[in-house]
Write an enzyme that holds these catalytic residues in place. Sequence first.
Site, PDB file in Angstrom:
ATOM      1  N   HIS A 189       0.883  -1.199   0.025  1.00  0.00           N
ATOM      2  CA  HIS A 189       0.128   0.200  -0.117  1.00  0.00           C
ATOM      3  C   HIS A 189       0.767   1.354  -0.030  1.00  0.00           C
ATOM      4  O   HIS A 189       1.982   1.232   0.782  1.00  0.00           O
ATOM      5  CB  HIS A 189      -0.804   0.024   1.320  1.00  0.00           C
ATOM      6  CG  HIS A 189      -1.715  -0.961   1.371  1.00  0.00           C
ATOM      7  ND1 HIS A 189      -1.222  -2.206   2.000  1.00  0.00           N
ATOM      8  CD2 HIS A 189      -3.025  -1.166   1.349  1.00  0.00           C
ATOM      9  CE1 HIS A 189      -2.225  -3.153   2.332  1.00  0.00           C
ATOM     10  NE2 HIS A 189      -3.577  -2.357   1.757  1.00  0.00           N
ATOM     11  N   ASP A 396      -5.918 -13.818   8.895  1.00  0.00           N
ATOM     12  CA  ASP A 396      -4.820 -13.472   8.099  1.00  0.00           C
ATOM     13  C   ASP A 396      -3.485 -14.661   8.263  1.00  0.00           C
ATOM     14  O   ASP A 396      -2.604 -14.381   8.260  1.00  0.00           O
ATOM     15  CB  ASP A 396      -4.368 -12.187   8.045  1.00  0.00           C
ATOM     16  CG  ASP A 396      -5.042 -11.302   7.139  1.00  0.00           C
ATOM     17  OD1 ASP A 396      -5.886 -11.776   6.362  1.00  0.00           O
ATOM     18  OD2 ASP A 396      -4.888 -10.151   7.397  1.00  0.00           O
ATOM     19  N   ASP A 426      -0.774 -12.581   1.778  1.00  0.00           N
ATOM     20  CA  ASP A 426      -1.522 -11.463   2.787  1.00  0.00           C
ATOM     21  C   ASP A 426      -1.789 -12.192   3.920  1.00  0.00           C
ATOM     22  O   ASP A 426      -2.786 -12.425   4.292  1.00  0.00           O
ATOM     23  CB  ASP A 426      -2.692 -10.992   1.914  1.00  0.00           C
ATOM     24  CG  ASP A 426      -3.441  -9.688   2.455  1.00  0.00           C
ATOM     25  OD1 ASP A 426      -2.865  -9.451   3.706  1.00  0.00           O
ATOM     26  OD2 ASP A 426      -4.449  -9.181   2.250  1.00  0.00           O
TER      27      ASP A 426
HETATM   28  C1  XUL Z   1      -7.687  -6.672   4.217  1.00  0.00           C
HETATM   29  C2  XUL Z   1      -6.755  -7.017   3.044  1.00  0.00           C
HETATM   30  C3  XUL Z   1      -5.955  -5.768   2.498  1.00  0.00           C
HETATM   31  C4  XUL Z   1      -5.871  -5.943   1.111  1.00  0.00           C
HETATM   32  C5  XUL Z   1      -5.177  -4.902   0.460  1.00  0.00           C
HETATM   33  O1  XUL Z   1      -8.403  -7.660   4.906  1.00  0.00           O
HETATM   34  O2  XUL Z   1      -6.739  -8.098   2.637  1.00  0.00           O
HETATM   35  O3  XUL Z   1      -4.761  -6.104   3.100  1.00  0.00           O
HETATM   36  O4  XUL Z   1      -5.479  -7.175   0.307  1.00  0.00           O
HETATM   37  O5  XUL Z   1      -5.458  -3.626   0.817  1.00  0.00           O
HETATM   38 CO    CO Z   2      -5.804  -9.137   1.217  1.00  0.00          CO
END
Ligand code: XUL
Ligand code: CO
Length: 523
Positions: A189, A396, A426
Amino acid sequence: MTILNRNVFGIPTTSIDIKSIYITYPYCIQKFYQQNSGLNEMINMKAGKLLLFLLCFIAISNTVICEAPPTCPADLDGGCGSDDSGEWEGEFFPGIPKIVYEGPKSKNPLAYKWYNANEEILGKNMKDWMRFSVAFWHTFRGTGGDPFGAATKMWPWEDGTNSLAMAKRRMRANFEFLEKLGVDRWCFHDRDIAPDGKTLEESNANLDEIVALAKELQGTKIRPLWGTAQLFMHPRYMHGGATSPEIGVYAYAAAQVKKAIEVTHYLGGENYVFWGGREGYQTLLNTDMERELDHMARFFEAAVAYKKKIGFKGTLLIEPKPQEPTKHQYDWDAATAANFLRKYGLIGEFKLNIECNHATLSGHSCHHELETARINGLLGNIDANTGDPQIGWDTDQFLMDINEATLVMLSVIRNGGLAPGGFNFDAKLRRESTDVEDLFIAHIAGMDTLARGLRNAAKLIEDGSLEELVRKRYQSFDSELGAQIEGGKADFDMLEKKAMEWGEPKVPSGKQELAEMLFQSVM
Ligand code: XUL
Ligand code: CO
């Protein structure tokens, strides 16, 4: 607050900074435990506890007992660099070798057991099937903090600031990590990699400075799998970005996305992601949903136009998620996102980035979401992770389930691969995993699990029994009437005539257990 001096543990001695004390004190204890693993039993005893307390007390009183943590303090009196420029070029992961393939018999945690980058599977190298990517925000910005507790990760190169110098040092750590892991792609990001400024101009200037360094460090081999704009952290985005009822926020979000597409393009990124964490509502009572969705579509149209204007050839990806942080996000799941794209005539301009943990949050399996995207021609990328059925939110975690990975890879193979998308990790370390080597172990295990999934899925496809089972289930449609139905040529009169002629149909077994047995046979 500025810290003028630190003792050997990085603890401030001329000014008090609670956060630094919090960070450095446990480090001493942690190091003591690690370096004296034989003392663990002793520590369980009263005398041991007393000794540990004394040692750390002495340490905090500036007496040299424990080894100094290899920190790069913000005040940089020395150590990691000669000045505040972040130009330090030391090794961030000393003692971690280049990770190589050693095969399934290896017991080495820092080696691949299943992922053999250049091995050919179903006509393609493993690395081209996988196209792995490291997520900067988790691996380099994840702190282990959660709503109930503070940060637990004290990476040696961090100084506790969000300065430009720190951003540069972190970027160098990212590239050493990628090199050692043997991964050619990374995702970011805008605000993960560079600090927010006081104005948009200042934020853009910060980003430019960091992106210039990233470009240099990327060399000829490494590229972003995708970039994105962070439109969820800053309070201005509390009602959304593209769906905010406030026009100033809509414009600000557009400006931020414009810049993020530019830098992704500049770095040679292959995709650009839109994840609408705050694009949704908390209550419909104060929301004009139709107007918000119209705004979001206009926002995406403008992104498509800008991408074309600057010659960015990467795929635009929407990443569905049902909720968290918003109660109800507009890109709920793959089918909802596909319907949105169709309604607004955007279907040819976007694909989807399916995240497994988002899939389960929306009440689907990852396999379901992948197949929904695939059969709509929308499977563009996978955010590889998993949730925890007992926890239920977006944990995650690194995907370590071989069954799940095999199902994921079946979809990927049926899709002919993911390029120009790939697998972005991620995923984050658990809060309790605090060693630097855990960053490597997690990625290695995640890559090995998906590689194992690929091997299993290839075996299933080569064996053909499961495919044959599916083919047989539908074989009655491989007939003249079947062709008429599938070609849209069978009306109800014709079908009624057939139903009367054939009488009660004979319905065969679904063979679910056999399908499951065949699936398990390749594990
Ligand atoms: C949040 C998520 C983010 C996106 C990118 O749940 O997955 O990290 O992948 O903004
Ligand atoms: Co994501």
